[in-house]
Enzyme design. Structure first.
Site, PDB file in Angstrom:
ATOM      1  N   GLN A   1       6.077  -6.489 -29.125  1.00  0.00           N
ATOM      2  CA  GLN A   1       4.928  -6.968 -28.361  1.00  0.00           C
ATOM      3  C   GLN A   1       4.102  -7.948 -29.200  1.00  0.00           C
ATOM      4  OE1 GLN A   1       3.917  -6.130 -25.038  1.00  0.00           O
ATOM      5  NE2 GLN A   1       2.645  -7.908 -25.469  1.00  0.00           N
TER       6      GLN A   1
ATOM      7  N   ARG B   1       7.827 -12.243 -24.335  1.00  0.00           N
ATOM      8  CA  ARG B   1       8.651 -11.133 -24.817  1.00  0.00           C
ATOM      9  C   ARG B   1      10.127 -11.577 -24.853  1.00  0.00           C
ATOM     10  NH1 ARG B   1       6.795  -5.935 -24.483  1.00  0.00           N
ATOM     11  NH2 ARG B   1       8.671  -5.597 -25.717  1.00  0.00           N
TER      12      ARG B   1
ATOM     13  N   ARG C   1      13.227   2.704 -27.484  1.00  0.00           N
ATOM     14  CA  ARG C   1      11.829   3.066 -27.184  1.00  0.00           C
ATOM     15  C   ARG C   1      11.773   4.587 -27.113  1.00  0.00           C
ATOM     16  NH1 ARG C   1       7.831   0.762 -22.566  1.00  0.00           N
ATOM     17  NH2 ARG C   1       7.731  -0.835 -24.182  1.00  0.00           N
TER      18      ARG C   1
ATOM     19  N   HIS D   1       4.370  -1.094 -31.984  1.00  0.00           N
ATOM     20  CA  HIS D   1       5.020  -1.872 -30.911  1.00  0.00           C
ATOM     21  C   HIS D   1       5.226  -3.309 -31.422  1.00  0.00           C
ATOM     22  CE1 HIS D   1       6.500  -2.937 -27.123  1.00  0.00           C
ATOM     23  NE2 HIS D   1       5.428  -2.866 -26.362  1.00  0.00           N
TER      24      HIS D   1
ATOM     25  N   ASP E   1      -5.651  -2.749 -24.461  1.00  0.00           N
ATOM     26  CA  ASP E   1      -4.466  -2.010 -23.998  1.00  0.00           C
ATOM     27  C   ASP E   1      -4.990  -0.762 -23.277  1.00  0.00           C
ATOM     28  OD1 ASP E   1      -1.910  -0.871 -23.744  1.00  0.00           O
ATOM     29  OD2 ASP E   1      -1.800  -0.214 -25.827  1.00  0.00           O
TER      30      ASP E   1
ATOM     31  N   CYS F   1      -1.341  -6.437 -23.316  1.00  0.00           N
ATOM     32  CA  CYS F   1       0.121  -6.293 -23.379  1.00  0.00           C
ATOM     33  C   CYS F   1       0.738  -5.879 -22.061  1.00  0.00           C
ATOM     34  CB  CYS F   1       0.496  -5.299 -24.471  1.00  0.00           C
ATOM     35  SG  CYS F   1      -0.276  -3.684 -24.266  1.00  0.00           S
TER      36      CYS F   1
HETATM   37  N1  NVA Z   1      -0.116   1.756 -25.776  1.00  0.00           N
HETATM   38  C1  NVA Z   1       0.720   1.632 -24.599  1.00  0.00           C
HETATM   39  C2  NVA Z   1       1.498   0.362 -24.651  1.00  0.00           C
HETATM   40  C3  NVA Z   1       2.335   0.099 -23.439  1.00  0.00           C
HETATM   41  C4  NVA Z   1       3.148  -1.136 -23.553  1.00  0.00           C
HETATM   42  C5  NVA Z   1       1.634   2.843 -24.524  1.00  0.00           C
HETATM   43  O1  NVA Z   1       2.155   3.270 -25.552  1.00  0.00           O
HETATM   44  O2  NVA Z   1       1.810   3.370 -23.417  1.00  0.00           O
HETATM   45  N1   CP Z   2       4.148  -4.336 -22.773  1.00  0.00           N
HETATM   46  C1   CP Z   2       5.211  -3.538 -22.598  1.00  0.00           C
HETATM   47  O1   CP Z   2       5.872  -3.101 -23.546  1.00  0.00           O
HETATM   48  O2   CP Z   2       5.527  -3.282 -21.301  1.00  0.00           O
HETATM   49  P1   CP Z   2       6.590  -2.248 -20.752  1.00  0.00           P
HETATM   50  O3   CP Z   2       6.074  -0.862 -21.046  1.00  0.00           O
HETATM   51  O4   CP Z   2       6.679  -2.529 -19.288  1.00  0.00           O
HETATM   52  O5   CP Z   2       7.902  -2.472 -21.445  1.00  0.00           O
END
Ligand code: NVA
Ligand code: CP
Length: 302
Positions: free
Chosen positions: A130, A289, A100, A127, A222, A261
């Protein structure tokens, strides 16, 4: 040939359905998959995470492997060691990497220098893990995926981009509504339209949330401020009218389900009452997940 999962379109349509069906069996306890027996999987996180980290740590362990959580700031990458060297070093120890980070091109570069599977656990662009879990959730709830309409309302971010590509690939309709200036990535929109030529999916990008949710089977949202964009807090003013609430949902299909999500900022992208009304679906997404990623790893590491 190693296989990565950087984009949802790294899988073909049949593989997506295969993963979903396998994930459902894993969830029911009908299968115990030990594909990762004796394998060490590095989980590199340059951003925070609750769900992704835990579901991968637990999932790798349940599949017989060793998950190694690597906080980005604790590695030499935080002091400037480049991806090219990091990837080559990690190839000597690890059997797979889940990462990530911020820039998607960094993950692509890591994949060039790491000789085993790389899984995208979220970038600023996509993502895919997800959306794989969300497709499982939709399949469980609606009994079908092809031909449905998913409306994404909010910020045209990594999650919205992945929905577009997934719709184009699998063959369901996706409508994304964002305020002006927050539309999804042109690259993702292009890929979605290209893929839809074969699948027949209808892809729509609009600035009108009511238009987007019309007849939608799934309304998805989101956060308005994604990780790494914390400086953009003033944009919340611009997102007024893009809250998923009962008024907006009155334009959707009668049997609509609402998905998120997580993490959620209640009172911004979704009202608390709507969040609670659909919390069973939302927490199923979080649970899935684990199952969807196990099914994915079973395919990638076979
Ligand atoms: N769009 C959000 C998703 C979190 C799972 C982010 O990138 O923070
Ligand atoms: N939805 C998701 O990816 O959650 P986290 O940021 O907690 O991993």
């Amino acid at each position: 040939m190693k296989r990565d999962f950087l984009n949802i379109s790294d899988l073909n349509r049949d593989e997506i359905f295969q993963i979903i069906e396998y994930a459902v069996k894993l969830k029911k306890g009908e299968i115990k998959d030990q594909t990762l027996k004796g394998k060490s999987i590095g989980l590199i996180f340059m951003k925070p995470s609750t769900r992704t980290r835990l579901s991968f740590e637990v999932g790798v362990y349940q599949m017989g492997g060793q998950p190694i959580y690597i906080q980005g700031s604790s590695t030499q990458m935080s002091r400037g060691e480049d991806i090219k060297d990091t990837g080559r070093v990690m190839s000597r120890y690890l059997d797979g990497i889940v990462i990530r980070t911020y820039s998607h091109s960094e993950v692509e570069e890591l994949s060039r220098y790491f000789d085993k599977p790389v899984i995208n656990a979220l970038t600023d662009y996509l993502h895919p893990c997800q959306i794989l879990a969300d497709l499982q959730t939709i399949y469980e709830r609606l009994g079908k995926i092809e031909g449905i309409k998913v409306a994404f309302v909010g910020d045209g971010n990594n999650v919205a981009n992945t929905w577009l590509i997934a719709g184009g690939l699998v063959g369901f309709n996706v409508s994304v509504a964002t305020p002006e200036g927050y539309e999804p990535s042109g690259k993702a929109v292009y890929e979605a339209f290209k893929l839809s030529e074969k699948s027949g999916a209808e892809i729509q990008i609009t600035n009108d949330p009511v238009e987007a949710v019309k007849e939608a089977d799934v309304v998805y949202t989101d956060v308005w401020v994604s990780m790494g964009q914390e400086g953009e807090k003033e944009k919340k003013e611009l997102f007024k009218g893009f809250t998923v609430n009962s008024d907006l949902l009155s334009h959707a299909s009668k049997n609509v389900i609402v998905m998120h999500c997580l993490p959620a900022h209640k009172g911004e992208e979704i009202t608390e009452d709507i969040f609670e009304k659909y919390s069973d679906v939302i927490f199923d997404e979080a649970e899935n997940r684990l199952h969807a990623q196990k099914a994915l790893m079973s395919l990638l590491f076979k």
